[in-house]
Design an enzyme around this catalytic site. Structure first.
Site, mmCIF file in Angstrom:
data_model
loop_
_atom_site.group_PDB
_atom_site.id
_atom_site.type_symbol
_atom_site.label_atom_id
_atom_site.label_comp_id
_atom_site.label_asym_id
_atom_site.label_seq_id
_atom_site.Cartn_x
_atom_site.Cartn_y
_atom_site.Cartn_z
ATOM 1 N N PRO A 155 0.840 -1.208 0.000
ATOM 2 C CG PRO A 155 -0.663 -1.547 1.726
ATOM 3 C CD PRO A 155 0.656 -2.020 1.213
ATOM 4 C CB CYS A 166 -0.405 7.503 1.042
ATOM 5 S SG CYS A 166 -1.078 6.684 2.499
ATOM 6 C CB ALA A 170 -3.567 4.001 4.335
ATOM 7 C CD GLN A 217 -2.379 -0.212 4.771
ATOM 8 O OE1 GLN A 217 -2.259 0.951 4.396
ATOM 9 N NE2 GLN A 217 -1.339 -0.946 5.157
ATOM 10 C CE1 TYR A 231 -0.501 7.826 9.435
ATOM 11 C CE2 TYR A 231 0.099 5.710 8.467
ATOM 12 C CZ TYR A 231 0.166 7.091 8.468
ATOM 13 O OH TYR A 231 0.890 7.755 7.510
ATOM 14 C CG LEU A 290 15.302 0.458 1.496
ATOM 15 C CD1 LEU A 290 16.599 0.909 2.153
ATOM 16 C CD2 LEU A 290 14.935 1.390 0.346
ATOM 17 N N GLY A 299 7.260 -1.366 -2.577
ATOM 18 C CA GLY A 299 6.548 -0.118 -2.773
ATOM 19 C C GLY A 299 7.217 0.770 -3.791
ATOM 20 N NE ARG A 300 10.443 5.544 -0.675
ATOM 21 C CZ ARG A 300 9.976 5.275 0.543
ATOM 22 N NH1 ARG A 300 9.835 4.027 0.933
ATOM 23 N NH2 ARG A 300 9.637 6.253 1.366
#
Length: 358
Positions: A25, A27, A61, A103, A184, A302, A324-325
């Site tokens: 996930p 944002c 999210a 999510q 969160y 990473l 992710g990235r």
């Protein structure tokens, strides 16, 4: 043809994933109308990653209530308009052979912030912000002090996770994830640094984990027996006196008993002053330690190349890898990884020429 752990299938409950390289996930802060409804941006963003070969594509999210958004530009799933907008995106993800995950989230004391470039700290009500809530009236560094939740409000939030889970199923999502990481709301309850309560939701580990386990049980109740339920944990706060990987492993085992099928292991996010030692695969040892508690896990952090991801799964450190990235840099990371590992996978017909060097 070489065999690959990363590109082997994986089954959880009634769902079989085509591989174990999944989209984490992420944002987007891209809802320009600030109404929580996903847009064509989300269709292209998530759809391209499904087209690119990922086995599971998680949306960002997604708030279970309006005040649970990190920012006003976040997505939600608290109304039917949002549900219907998500349905079209999920349909496209399915058309590309991937599964779709949502999510479910509440930002707690880190809510009502600006997106990058729009400002810093808490966005005031005069600009469309709102009062953040939390386990205790303890602020995140640089943000306004949140309002402490009452016991009745905590019960209402748990119920909101269930309502959002039902809308998610109606939209066609295959996997439901309870977000208990990255500082969160649910993570705020877990960590003694942000939870100073003295009632049944504070103090002991059992009490601090209560809302997390209740939310998992509620989502499982709605999901029934066939739909996988994940829970994302921050394995450590990276701060002395904070949440630890040992506590994460304990609560992950409780989460399994409550109905969770997989623990998605990340770290950090609770405090702004955490000293995080980052490097390739730096969170994988946390995933391995939690896996030893008897619950399947995914690893993040990473993980940027095929050989690295393959080794993580093949060595038994994790059951799946989320990236992710790298999927932001290359939405076709999964297809590229298969090619680099010499694994034959199905490519979208218009892209088949991309398999060839000539």
């Amino acid at each position: 043809m070489p065999t690959s752990a990363l590109f082997s299938s994986m089954t959880l409950r009634s769902l079989t994933f085509r591989n174990r390289l999944w989209v984490a996930p992420m944002c987007q802060y891209a809802v320009e109308e600030k109404d929580g409804t996903p847009t064509p941006w989300h269709l292209v963003h998530l759809g391209s990653q499904a087209r690119g070969g990922a086995g599971l594509v998680f949306c960002e999210a997604t708030a279970v209530v309006p005040e649970g958004r990190i920012s006003a530009w976040d997505t939600g799933i608290w109304n039917d308009e949002q549900r219907d907008a998500w349905a079209g995106i999920v349909d496209f993800i399915h058309s590309q052979g991937a599964h779709a995950g949502v999510q479910l989230a509440h930002a707690g004391r880190k809510a009502s912030t600006y997106r990058d470039g729009a400002g810093t700290g808490t966005m005031p009500e005069s600009e469309g912000g709102w009062q953040a809530v939390a386990p205790s009236a303890v602020a995140f560094d640089g943000y306004d002090t949140p309002r402490e939740l009452s016991v009745e409000e905590i019960s209402q939030i748990v119920a909101s996770f269930g309502v959002a889970a039902q809308r998610s199923l109606d939209a066609g999502f295959d996997v439901l994830e309870v977000h208990a990481a990255h500082g969160y709301l649910l993570h705020e309850f877990l960590s003694p640094l942000s939870n100073k309560r003295t009632d049944e939701y504070g103090g002991t580990l059992e009490n601090r984990a209560r809302i997390v386990l209740d939310s998992i049980r509620e989502v499982r109740r709605v999901a029934g027996e066939d739909v996988p339920v994940f829970v994302r944990f921050s394995a450590t706060d990276w701060v002395e006196g904070g949440w630890t990987v040992e506590e994460t492993a304990t609560v992950a085992a409780w989460a399994k008993e409550a109905g969770a099928d997989l623990a998605d292991i990340s770290s950090g996010g609770l405090t702004a002053d955490a000293k995080i030692t980052a490097g390739p695969g730096y969170q994988v040892p946390f995933a391995k330690q939690v896996r030893e508690a008897g619950i399947p896990v995914s690893a993040v952090g990473l993980i940027t190349d095929a050989a690295q991801a393959e080794e993580i799964v093949a060595s038994g450190q994790a059951d799946a890898v989320m990236s992710g990235r790298e999927f932001l840099r290359d939405p076709h990371f999964a297809l590229r990884a298969a090619h680099e590992l010499g694994v034959e996978v199905e490519w979208p017909t218009p892209y088949v020429r991309g398999k060839w060097h000539r």
